[in-house]
Design a protein around this motif. Structure first.
Motif, PDB file in Angstrom:
ATOM      1  N   TYR A  91     -45.742  17.328  88.914  1.00 14.82           N
ATOM      2  CA  TYR A  91     -44.886  17.760  90.009  1.00 14.82           C
ATOM      3  C   TYR A  91     -43.415  17.477  89.693  1.00 14.82           C
ATOM      4  CZ  TYR A  91     -43.028  18.425  94.672  1.00 14.82           C
ATOM      5  OH  TYR A  91     -42.296  18.870  95.727  1.00 14.82           O
ATOM      6  N   CYS A  92     -43.147  16.291  89.168  1.00  9.54           N
ATOM      7  CA  CYS A  92     -41.770  15.925  88.846  1.00  9.54           C
ATOM      8  C   CYS A  92     -41.198  16.787  87.729  1.00  9.54           C
ATOM      9  CB  CYS A  92     -41.691  14.451  88.473  1.00  9.54           C
ATOM     10  SG  CYS A  92     -41.890  13.361  89.883  1.00  9.54           S
ATOM     11  N   LEU A 142     -48.468  13.557  89.903  1.00 10.76           N
ATOM     12  CA  LEU A 142     -47.081  13.219  90.213  1.00 10.76           C
ATOM     13  C   LEU A 142     -46.163  13.558  89.043  1.00 10.76           C
ATOM     14  CD1 LEU A 142     -45.036  11.938  92.162  1.00 10.76           C
ATOM     15  CD2 LEU A 142     -45.570   9.737  91.100  1.00 10.76           C
ATOM     16  N   LEU A 156     -44.533  11.454 100.544  1.00 11.29           N
ATOM     17  CA  LEU A 156     -44.718  10.043 100.234  1.00 11.29           C
ATOM     18  C   LEU A 156     -44.431   9.142 101.428  1.00 11.29           C
ATOM     19  CD1 LEU A 156     -43.310   9.827  96.612  1.00 11.29           C
ATOM     20  CD2 LEU A 156     -45.686   9.773  97.348  1.00 11.29           C
ATOM     21  N   LEU A 188     -41.374  16.106  98.274  1.00  8.70           N
ATOM     22  CA  LEU A 188     -42.097  14.947  97.757  1.00  8.70           C
ATOM     23  C   LEU A 188     -41.774  13.698  98.570  1.00  8.70           C
ATOM     24  CD1 LEU A 188     -43.952  13.728  95.612  1.00  8.70           C
ATOM     25  CD2 LEU A 188     -41.924  13.328  94.222  1.00  8.70           C
ATOM     26  N   ARG A 189     -40.519  13.553  98.945  1.00  8.82           N
ATOM     27  CA  ARG A 189     -40.138  12.384  99.751  1.00  8.82           C
ATOM     28  C   ARG A 189     -40.836  12.394 101.100  1.00  8.82           C
ATOM     29  NH1 ARG A 189     -34.209  10.208 101.550  1.00  8.82           N
ATOM     30  NH2 ARG A 189     -35.028   8.585 102.880  1.00  8.82           N
ATOM     31  N   GLY A 249     -40.123  19.047  91.086  1.00  6.70           N
ATOM     32  CA  GLY A 249     -39.287  17.885  91.365  1.00  6.70           C
ATOM     33  C   GLY A 249     -37.880  17.995  90.821  1.00  6.70           C
TER      34      GLY A 249
END
Length: 65
Positions: free
Chosen positions: A13-14, A10, A31, A27-28, A18
């Protein structure tokens, strides 16, 4: 709770995708699918399935009037 590898992924990715709007939206969606709709692993187990009320009453029958 997240495992170490999930937290590292994560974070990476961010730091990469991201930062862009399409990456944040992707990503949203992922999740929401995993967390809200329940597509992830099942770590939670209610204690109601493990205990019986008769096991909790240890004194039942011993000191009964």
């Amino acid at each position: 709770m997240m495992r170490t590898i999930e937290l590292i992924c994560l974070r990476l990715y961010c730091l990469t995708l991201g930062r862009f709007a399409f990456g944040a939206r992707l990503l949203r969606r992922i999740l929401v699918r995993l967390v809200v709709k329940g597509g992830g692993r099942d770590d939670y187990a209610a204690s109601g399935g493990f205990f019986d009320w008769s096991e909790l009453d240890r004194d039942k029958g011993k000191n009964a009037p």
